[in-house]
Design a protein around this motif. Structure first.
Motif, PDB file in Angstrom:
ATOM      1  N   CYS A  57     -37.721  31.986  18.926  1.00 13.71           N
ATOM      2  CA  CYS A  57     -38.965  31.979  19.692  1.00 13.71           C
ATOM      3  C   CYS A  57     -38.850  31.781  21.041  1.00 13.71           C
ATOM      4  O   CYS A  57     -39.432  32.260  21.833  1.00 13.71           O
ATOM      5  N   HIS A  88     -38.622  24.963  15.970  1.00 13.47           N
ATOM      6  CA  HIS A  88     -39.276  26.277  15.616  1.00 13.47           C
ATOM      7  C   HIS A  88     -39.869  25.988  14.141  1.00 13.47           C
ATOM      8  O   HIS A  88     -39.559  25.274  13.302  1.00 13.47           O
ATOM      9  N   GLU A  89     -41.104  26.804  13.837  1.00 14.18           N
ATOM     10  CA  GLU A  89     -41.723  26.675  12.562  1.00 14.18           C
ATOM     11  C   GLU A  89     -40.910  26.787  11.465  1.00 14.18           C
ATOM     12  O   GLU A  89     -41.259  25.950  10.526  1.00 14.18           O
ATOM     13  N   CYS A 125     -43.073  28.268  21.115  1.00 20.47           N
ATOM     14  CA  CYS A 125     -43.386  28.210  19.501  1.00 20.47           C
ATOM     15  C   CYS A 125     -44.358  27.073  19.255  1.00 20.47           C
ATOM     16  O   CYS A 125     -44.356  25.982  19.899  1.00 20.47           O
ATOM     17  N   ASP A 126     -45.083  27.285  18.073  1.00 20.74           N
ATOM     18  CA  ASP A 126     -46.373  26.389  18.108  1.00 20.74           C
ATOM     19  C   ASP A 126     -46.499  24.957  18.585  1.00 20.74           C
ATOM     20  O   ASP A 126     -47.546  24.723  19.271  1.00 20.74           O
ATOM     21  N   THR A 197     -42.360  34.394  20.631  1.00 24.35           N
ATOM     22  CA  THR A 197     -43.538  33.882  19.644  1.00 24.35           C
ATOM     23  C   THR A 197     -43.946  34.905  18.913  1.00 24.35           C
ATOM     24  O   THR A 197     -44.195  36.171  19.205  1.00 24.35           O
ATOM     25  N   CYS A 198     -44.825  34.485  17.995  1.00 24.63           N
ATOM     26  CA  CYS A 198     -45.397  35.429  16.819  1.00 24.63           C
ATOM     27  C   CYS A 198     -46.375  36.168  17.462  1.00 24.63           C
ATOM     28  O   CYS A 198     -46.841  35.791  18.487  1.00 24.63           O
ATOM     29  N   ALA A 204     -49.144  29.788  18.231  1.00 24.70           N
ATOM     30  CA  ALA A 204     -48.445  30.194  19.698  1.00 24.70           C
ATOM     31  C   ALA A 204     -49.186  30.769  20.849  1.00 24.70           C
ATOM     32  O   ALA A 204     -49.268  30.307  22.001  1.00 24.70           O
TER      33      ALA A 204
HETATM   34 FE1  FES Z   1     -42.552  30.398  16.748  1.00 22.38          FE
HETATM   35 FE2  FES Z   1     -44.442  31.923  15.157  1.00 22.38          FE
HETATM   36  S1  FES Z   1     -42.802  31.103  14.449  1.00 22.38           S
HETATM   37  S2  FES Z   1     -44.297  31.303  17.295  1.00 22.38           S
END
Ligand code: FES
Length: 575
Positions: A57, A88-89, A125-126, A197-198, A204
């Protein structure tokens, strides 16, 4: 800071008992890297880098750093990059939230320890954006957030797809037997089409919008995708803005006021933002000495409709949001509800920035308040004997027919229990039941994993069941949708009433009345809780620190010792 306080390269000297020697030594070392006295005489802008091979991300971070450096140099400053933790998630065990406060501490202490007059925070990222903002607020140095930007969407058999709402949708179809192994593998190649990011309004994207709404990121900075020229121009401008902030002493404490927090809460509701956004905003506000009044927030929600038609609440992706004008289009529509005198990183107010923004134009992603995506804000705050400290539901992304529902509880004791039994053909469960998962709260799991998106039992999924009422003390991804009650507070691991629920009990959910009730006598709840086993504290290290000091969701899951003693101010602002 007095006018005689050291700045730039002379700031935050290492202690050797002789400040002149400390400066002499520092000078010697940095000159080893080829710096001149002229360069070292400039104001220093730190660039917090979260580039990491484990964080796709942030895969554009090197390019962003180059652009920020250009902006700083053009404005007469000296850019100096430094690393911090990156999260990172999908590459954080046991869960990214477990590490958010560690990253906030890292960010705060590195800003404090090193000689910088302002700082550009590159996150995305989140958990990274809230961690950076929490750290920067506590450090008290002028700071500007630069998000990495969203990824591009991919395509599967002509259908546009993106992480992670579509990840969950296709995986659900795969579990239900609608998609075979070859097809799900092909989809896997398409869900994340670039770095960034997503691509939906997940956590995010929500945090990017909240950073801009708070005034801590440049106007227009939330929406440009990661790989675009717009994103690089925002990076260059952020570098220049970070230099300008130094003379104005524009610290986060001057920007984060109750009015700014209320603006951000409005935006969270209007964008159909992630439930995680509220936990992070609560933690960010807490660092600035501000508590969020959840009852007042719920009242805001009833008068702030969802305007943004993005997944998971609506249809579009972040690319569409950017083309539609980004957050500026939302702020323009919300204008009568906002505190326009709130300050931003530019030194101008939100109202002044909106006046200066390019005019709106016809588009279909950001709706008017007269024709919203959803008539109320995306989130509803629940209370009741099952959640005395509150619980949250993203009702804009739920099944309307389930928002008023009474059903039989089917209880899972923890994450391992649900993994073991959810797909058991012998599981006694029907579509009208309410799935309850205990012990995934801040202490319980630990770190409050995004396991609140309980899977539909396979045997029901195969019958076509797409949604059920699900309740837990955990979180869910901002990209997920369903009738899912989260953040039940206090959590079961510390003796919250959720720990008392047993299979067969009846539970009532009424979103209209903002109610979550366990339909058994209070004395029975008390008796059951008295019998529960108490979770032992880890013996050492960060796990022990976390266990002893993590707060509940209603305090943002920050560590208690990182919140200031004085939390006298409150948001939303009573009017
Ligand atoms: Fe990083 Fe969704 S995994 S923003």
């Amino acid at each position: 800071m007095s006018s005689s306080a050291p700045t730039g390269f002379r700031k935050n000297l290492t202690s050797y008992g002789d400040p002149a020697f400390s400066l002499f030594l520092r000078s010697a070392f940095i000159k080893g890297a080829g710096y001149t006295d002229d360069a070292l005489s400039r104001p220093i802008v730190g660039i917090a880098s979260t580039a990491s091979g484990f964080n796709p991300c942030h895969g554009n971070a090197p390019d962003l750093i180059a652009a920020v450096r250009r902006g700083v140099l053009l404005a007469g400053g000296l850019p100096v990059e430094f690393p911090t933790i990156s999260i990172h998630e999908s590459f954080a065990h046991p869960t990214s939230m477990y590490l958010r406060n560690l990253m906030a501490m890292d960010t705060e202490e590195m800003i404090r320890a090193q000689p910088m007059d302002s700082v550009v925070l590159i996150g995305g990222c989140d958990k990274t954006v809230p961690a950076q903002l929490m750290g920067a607020i506590s450090a008290g140095v002028p700071a500007i957030q630069l998000v990495t930007g969203s990824m591009l969407t991919g395509s599967h058999h002509g259908e546009r797809v993106g992480a992670c709402t579509d990840c969950r949708r296709f995986w659900g179809a795969h579990r239900g037997g609608e998609i075979d192994a070859a097809q799900i593998a092909a989809i896997n190649d398409q869900l994340v089409a670039s770095v960034g990011t997503c691509s939906v309004m997940g956590t995010a994207s929500t945090m990017a919008c909240l950073a801009e709404a708070l005034g801590l990121a440049l106007p227009g900075s939330a929406s440009p995708p990661a790989v675009t020229a717009d994103r690089m121009r925002i990076a260059e401008k952020s570098g220049a803005a970070a230099v300008a902030m130094i003379a104005k002493r524009l610290t986060p404490g001057k920007i984060i006021t109750p009015s700014a927090i209320e603006n951000a809460l409005r935006v969270l509701l209007a964008i159909g933002g992630s439930t995680n956004g509220l936990i992070h905003l609560t933690a960010i506000a807490g660092r600035a000495g501000i508590t969020i009044d959840f009852a007042a927030l719920d009242a805001l929600g009833r008068e702030t409709p969802v305007l943004v038609d993005l997944k998971p609440t609506g249809r579009g992706y972040m690319e569409d949001f950017h083309r539609a004008g980004g957050l500026t289009a939302v702020l323009r529509e919300l204008r009568p509800l906002l505190h326009l005198d709130a300050l931003t990183v530019t030194g101008r107010t939100l109202g002044e920035e909106l006046d200066a923004a390019v005019p709106g134009f016809p588009q279909e992603i950001v709706r008017s308040r007269a024709a919203p995506v959803f008539p109320e804000g995306g989130l509803a705050f629940l209370r009741g004997n099952l959640a005395p400290g509150g619980a949250l539901i993203k009702h804009a992304a739920a099944t309307p027919a389930l928002l008023e529902h009474e059903g039989r509880a089917v209880v899972f004791a923890n994450a391992e229990d649900i993994a073991r039994r959810i797909d058991d053909p012998a599981l006694d469960v029907s579509a009208d039941d309410i799935l309850v998962l205990q012990n995934i709260g801040p202490v319980g799991a630990p770190g409050m994993p995004e396991a609140g998106y309980l899977p539909i039992p396979r045997k029901l999924a195969r019958q076509g069941v797409k949604d059920m009422v699900r309740i837990s003390d955990g979180r869910m991804s901002g990209t997920a949708a369903g009738t899912i009650v989260l953040h039940v507070t206090p959590e079961s691991a510390i003796g919250g009433p959720l720990a008392a629920v047993r299979t067969g009990d009846r539970i009532r959910l009424s979103v209209a009345r903002r109610e979550l009730t366990l339909l058994i006598p209070a004395a029975e709840i008390t008796a059951r809780l008295a019998q529960r086993a108490v979770q032992a504290a880890p013996e050492r290290g960060y796990a022990r620190l976390f266990h002893q000091h993590i707060t509940q969701a209603d305090r943002g899951c920050d560590f208690d010792f990182l919140r200031p003693a004085d939390l006298a101010r409150s948001a939303p602002v009573c009017r």
